[in-house]
Write an enzyme that holds these catalytic residues in place. Sequence first.
Site, PDB file in Angstrom:
ATOM      1  N   CYS A   1       0.743  -1.312   0.166  1.00 23.28           N
ATOM      2  CA  CYS A   1      -0.091  -0.062  -0.147  1.00 23.28           C
ATOM      3  C   CYS A   1       0.827   1.079  -0.046  1.00 23.28           C
ATOM      4  O   CYS A   1       1.969   1.138   0.246  1.00 23.28           O
ATOM      5  CB  CYS A   1      -1.089  -0.069   1.102  1.00 23.28           C
ATOM      6  SG  CYS A   1      -2.526   1.023   1.024  1.00 23.28           S
TER       7      CYS A   1
ATOM      8  N   ASP B   1      -6.602  -2.826  11.066  1.00 21.58           N
ATOM      9  CA  ASP B   1      -5.432  -1.861  11.241  1.00 21.58           C
ATOM     10  C   ASP B   1      -5.122  -1.599  12.630  1.00 21.58           C
ATOM     11  O   ASP B   1      -6.048  -1.853  13.345  1.00 21.58           O
ATOM     12  CB  ASP B   1      -5.545  -0.555  10.052  1.00 21.58           C
ATOM     13  CG  ASP B   1      -4.139   0.133   9.645  1.00 21.58           C
ATOM     14  OD1 ASP B   1      -3.262  -0.501  10.526  1.00 21.58           O
ATOM     15  OD2 ASP B   1      -4.240   0.543   8.829  1.00 21.58           O
TER      16      ASP B   1
END
Length: 202
Positions: free
Chosen positions: A7, A124
């Site tokens: 990412c 996350d």
Amino acid sequence: MVKIKICGLTTNEDIVLVNALKCDLAGFVLFFEKSHRCLELSQARELNKKLDNVKSVAVTVSPSPEQAEAIAQAGFDFIQIHGKLTDEAYDSLTIPIIRAFNATNTDEIFKCEKMDKICGYVFDAAQPGSGKTFDWNTLKDFKNLSKPMLLAGGLTPENVADAIKAVKPQGVDVSSGVELKGGGKSPELTKKFVENARGALN
């Protein structure tokens, strides 16, 4: 095999790297100026075109309906949504949604299980993009979800194998853990991350 998402891609070199390593997903941060990885939509669109058999993910925070619609029309395969997902943004989307959760908003997940456009989840740390881990034991209540889970938050080449063994996610998601100090992804760290992730359950 565990899926791998790299990412926060920002450069052509990043694209060459994820193509060469045959990663599964490539993430581009959009409409979130607080992140040093944030790109203009036009920049991300051009990088997306250069991906080779790697699915693209537009990563956003509480997108407006207009932003969600612009992303859907720009050729991305998925949109990853942190923060709030409004009914208006949800209704405007025509591409699958990866819903992001952190240590503070997991109550919503069982609602998301019933939402057709949501195809998976990212778990996350409390501060996404911070490079900090969290207590993986907090995910024990979410092992029987009907949609795939990506584990993120402070993953590195050194801890990704342990994370996979502990959580057994369908995929892992890394950004800062393979990043160069001046920006962009480190070929050495990214290669090591991918190798360790793929070898974790062998």
